[in-house]
Design an enzyme around this catalytic site. Structure first.
Site, PDB file in Angstrom:
ATOM      1  N   ASP A 134       0.854  -1.179   0.000  1.00  0.00           N
ATOM      2  CA  ASP A 134       0.000   0.000   0.000  1.00  0.00           C
ATOM      3  C   ASP A 134       0.893   1.232   0.000  1.00  0.00           C
ATOM      4  O   ASP A 134       2.117   1.120  -0.120  1.00  0.00           O
ATOM      5  CB  ASP A 134      -0.943  -0.001   1.212  1.00  0.00           C
ATOM      6  CG  ASP A 134      -2.307   0.596   0.872  1.00  0.00           C
ATOM      7  OD1 ASP A 134      -2.349   1.803   0.532  1.00  0.00           O
ATOM      8  OD2 ASP A 134      -3.319  -0.127   0.912  1.00  0.00           O
ATOM      9  N   HIS A 179      -3.025   3.160  -4.424  1.00  0.00           N
ATOM     10  CA  HIS A 179      -2.398   2.635  -3.208  1.00  0.00           C
ATOM     11  C   HIS A 179      -0.964   2.159  -3.471  1.00  0.00           C
ATOM     12  O   HIS A 179      -0.514   1.180  -2.875  1.00  0.00           O
ATOM     13  CB  HIS A 179      -3.229   1.467  -2.641  1.00  0.00           C
ATOM     14  CG  HIS A 179      -4.549   1.884  -2.080  1.00  0.00           C
ATOM     15  ND1 HIS A 179      -4.696   2.432  -0.834  1.00  0.00           N
ATOM     16  CD2 HIS A 179      -5.794   1.845  -2.622  1.00  0.00           C
ATOM     17  CE1 HIS A 179      -5.980   2.698  -0.607  1.00  0.00           C
ATOM     18  NE2 HIS A 179      -6.670   2.358  -1.687  1.00  0.00           N
ATOM     19  N   GLU A 213     -10.139   2.479  -5.123  1.00  0.00           N
ATOM     20  CA  GLU A 213      -9.853   3.866  -4.734  1.00  0.00           C
ATOM     21  C   GLU A 213      -8.707   4.507  -5.523  1.00  0.00           C
ATOM     22  O   GLU A 213      -7.948   5.307  -4.991  1.00  0.00           O
ATOM     23  CB  GLU A 213      -9.546   3.930  -3.228  1.00  0.00           C
ATOM     24  CG  GLU A 213     -10.696   3.475  -2.356  1.00  0.00           C
ATOM     25  CD  GLU A 213     -10.387   3.502  -0.882  1.00  0.00           C
ATOM     26  OE1 GLU A 213     -11.340   3.669  -0.087  1.00  0.00           O
ATOM     27  OE2 GLU A 213      -9.218   3.342  -0.503  1.00  0.00           O
TER      28      GLU A 213
END
Length: 641
Positions: free
Chosen positions: A207, A281, A359
């Site tokens: 991440d 990420h 995301e």
């Protein structure tokens, strides 16, 4: 006359014996989580003797199961245990069925306990392992301890159990990127999850905050990407790291560590699902190799320490304050991912590799000339289609290594091929849509299964952006709303660790909500019962105490519901998640106990009060935690509605 006295004496003895057994009954309450498919209590108890034989035909797959059972009995009861392949008088029998019991499938078992013998039968070694987990829950709670307890209570109630899982995929996701957890801590997490018949551990390995797996062909991923400036407080609001601050927090798993974790999990019938989260990420990867970004050289990238990097004010997808995405128009990205996936696929035997997809901000892509050229070349109209192009290329790499691709439900926006599996996290809608399109689906909704959410009131829990009470988690049903259940592989709970700094808190956030999710993915939907479940949880709290595993007692704490009265006064309604609790309160800043007022109706907050303190009691004894709610915070909650 003599006969009458003898009869009365014997009757009295029998009555006392019956009373003694009845008095001990609460210690032997059957509290199996997850609830078995069929359970029948029969007469009597199996009393654990000083010496016992376990009859089993040992194989490599059964070694750990037998060793676990033996160790538990020896460590806590002090019983001498012998393992034998032939012994007709053996007190415990573990047996693989000579012919398949179709009802049980690969993971089911039958467990029979009577006063003379315990027998577990299954089609496969995994079934015997789960049968042993159930047997251990039938033992007194002391079986979870770490020392010998000499007691006459080492007895197991006689039962007949037939049991098998509702879903094949029963997982927990452990985020080891935001905060790093050692391989020994990961093993401990596995030890606890298998008690509740979980069979999959999803490791979130990469991440913005850290790259946690060694890739030998790309050494900077762990030389640079695994380390960051150490900060403590509320993650997401930290100050930006300054030049010269030491990057001394982090760590990673070597490939030997990964192999060791996989072996450990396999011995316990757990698969490990690796996740490499792309194209968003990806700041840890970009800090290691800046050329992977759409904006290389614009700024010096560094692994995120918890400072703000996204603007969520407009919802999803977010607006990136720093480009944390891999560039879909850069061929070097696909060469990079080919190297990563090659080594990941060689390490992990599980058939799936999770490639994230959630995301991903698009604002840096929108102003990139290479992206514009890609869109023109490929006929792409939107940024979602650009990400879909990226997903399909990564999927082809994954498949070329002999693995299946799985990603978060955002990947549906790019119209992936049907061979792509979808993990639905934004509620259950993504799962319903994916199943309708013919994708395999794992249901993992934030609404029911996000273990990083607060599980009690914000006045006492570490702050997060949402709440998930135990009773809400228990409502999870991976099959709800699905027209064709064949596409649902199962479900899982997710433990994101932005706000979780250590293993004790990871345990606190996991249990008991993971018990609720375990029952949702194993037990038949018709067997679930909230009243039965929370009473079982209370008994498992005692077991966790002895096992020295931390858990949240939040179900004993009251729920606050502030509102404004017609006369503009602040009113607070209090309720409890489980019945039978009394709530005592005070506004005068002192600490309430059972002699203080008991809540019976919505409270009108005194004009100048600063705090509302509450505590729950049951049967005259404190059971909940002392909670101090600031009146200003209660007023602010109303404004947010």
């Amino acid at each position: 006359m003599i006969f009458t006295r003898i009869f009365l004496f014997l009757s009295c003895c029998l009555s006392l014996s019956h009373f003694s057994a009845s008095a001990q009954e609460p210690d032997n309450k059957i509290s199996i989580i997850p609830e078995p498919v069929e359970l029948a209590r029969t007469e009597g108890y199996f009393i654990l003797p000083d010496e016992i034989t376990i009859r089993v035909t040992l194989s490599d797959e059964l070694q750990n199961t037998v060793a676990l059972l033996k160790e538990k009995i020896v460590t806590t009861a002090g019983t001498r245990v012998t393992i034998a392949s032939k012994d007709d008088q053996a007190a415990i029998v573990l047996q693989i069925n000579p012919s398949e019991d179709i009802t049980l499938g690969k993971e089911g078992y039958r467990l029979h306990v009577n006063p003379k013998q315990i027998v577990i039968r299954a089609n496969q070694p995994a079934g015997l392992f789960y049968g042993v987990q159930t047997l251990l829950q039938l033992f007194p709670k002391e079986i979870e301890g770490k020392k010998i307890v000499k007691t006459n209570k080492w007895r197991i109630p006689s039962v007949n159990i037939a049991d098998y899982p509702r879903f094949a995929w029963r997982g927990l996701m452990f985020d080891v990127s935001r905060h790093f957890f050692t391989k020994e801590e990961v093993k401990k997490y596995i030890d606890n999850m298998v008690k509740y018949k979980y069979n999959l551990l999803h490791l979130h390995l990469t991440d913005d905050e850290g790259w946690r797996i060694q890739i030998k062909s790309l050494p900077r991923l762990t030389e640079v990407g695994a380390w960051r400036v150490n900060k403590t407080g509320y993650f997401g609001s930290f100050s930006h790291p300054q030049p010269g601050e030491p990057k001394d927090y982090g760590g990673f798993y070597t490939q030997e560590d990964i192999k060791e974790i996989i072996r450990y999990a396999s011995d316990r019938f757990v698969n490990i699902l690796p996740e490499i989260d792309v194209p968003g990420h990806s700041l840890a990867a970009i800090a290691s190799y800046p050329e992977l970004s759409c904006t290389p050289g614009v700024e010096k990238y560094s692994v995120r320490a918890g400072e703000p990097i996204m603007d969520w004010s407009r919802g999803a997808p977010p607006i990136a304050l720093i480009d944390n995405t891999l560039c879909p128009a850069n061929e070097k990205v696909y060469e990079f991912l080919d190297k990563v996936i090659t080594e990941v696929a060689a390490l992990f035997p599980f058939e799936y590799i999770h490639m994230g997809g959630d995301e991903a901000p698009h604002n840096f892509w929108q102003k990139n000339p290479a992206i514009q050229a890609l869109m023109q070349k490929e006929g792409l109209k939107t940024m979602e289609q650009v990400q879909g192009y990226f997903t399909r290329r990564v999927e082809a790499i994954v498949q070329s290594k002999g693995k299946k691709f799985i990603g978060w439900d955002e990947i549906l926006e790019g119209a992936p091929s049907k061979s792509t599996a979808v993990m639905s996290w934004r509620g259950v809608e993504g799962g319903i849509k994916a199943a309708g399109l013919g994708h395999e689906v794992v249901i993992s909704p934030s609404t029911y299964a996000y273990l990083d959410y607060m599980q009690g009131d914000i006045a006492i829990e570490p702050k997060n952006y949402a709440s998930l009470r135990l009773s809400k988690a228990y409502q999870f049903d991976p099959g709800e709303g699905i027209a064709d259940i064949r596409f649902i592989k199962g479900g899982q709970g997710n433990l994101w660790t932005e706000q979780i700094y250590n293993m004790r808190h990871a345990e606190y956030m996991t249990w008991p909500r993971a018990m609720a999710i375990a029952e949702s993915v194993w037990s038949p939907a018709g067997k679930k019962n909230w009243t039965n479940f929370y009473t079982k949880v209370e008994n498992h709290f005692k077991r966790l105490d002895l096992a020295e595993v931390k858990y949240a007692p939040s179900m004993y704490d009251p729920v606050f519901l502030p509102s404004t009265g017609s006369d503009n006064t602040l009113r607070v309604e209090l309720s409890t998640e489980i019945p039978g609790l009394d709530v005592h309160y005070t506004f005068d800043n002192s600490f309430p106990d059972k002699f203080y007022p008991k809540y019976t109706a919505p409270l009108v907050v005194p004009k100048d009060a600063v705090t509302l303190k509450v505590i729950t009691y049951r049967d005259g004894k404190p059971i909940g935690r002392m909670i101090t709610a600031q009146i200003a915070d209660l007023k602010a909650r109303i404004k947010k509605k």
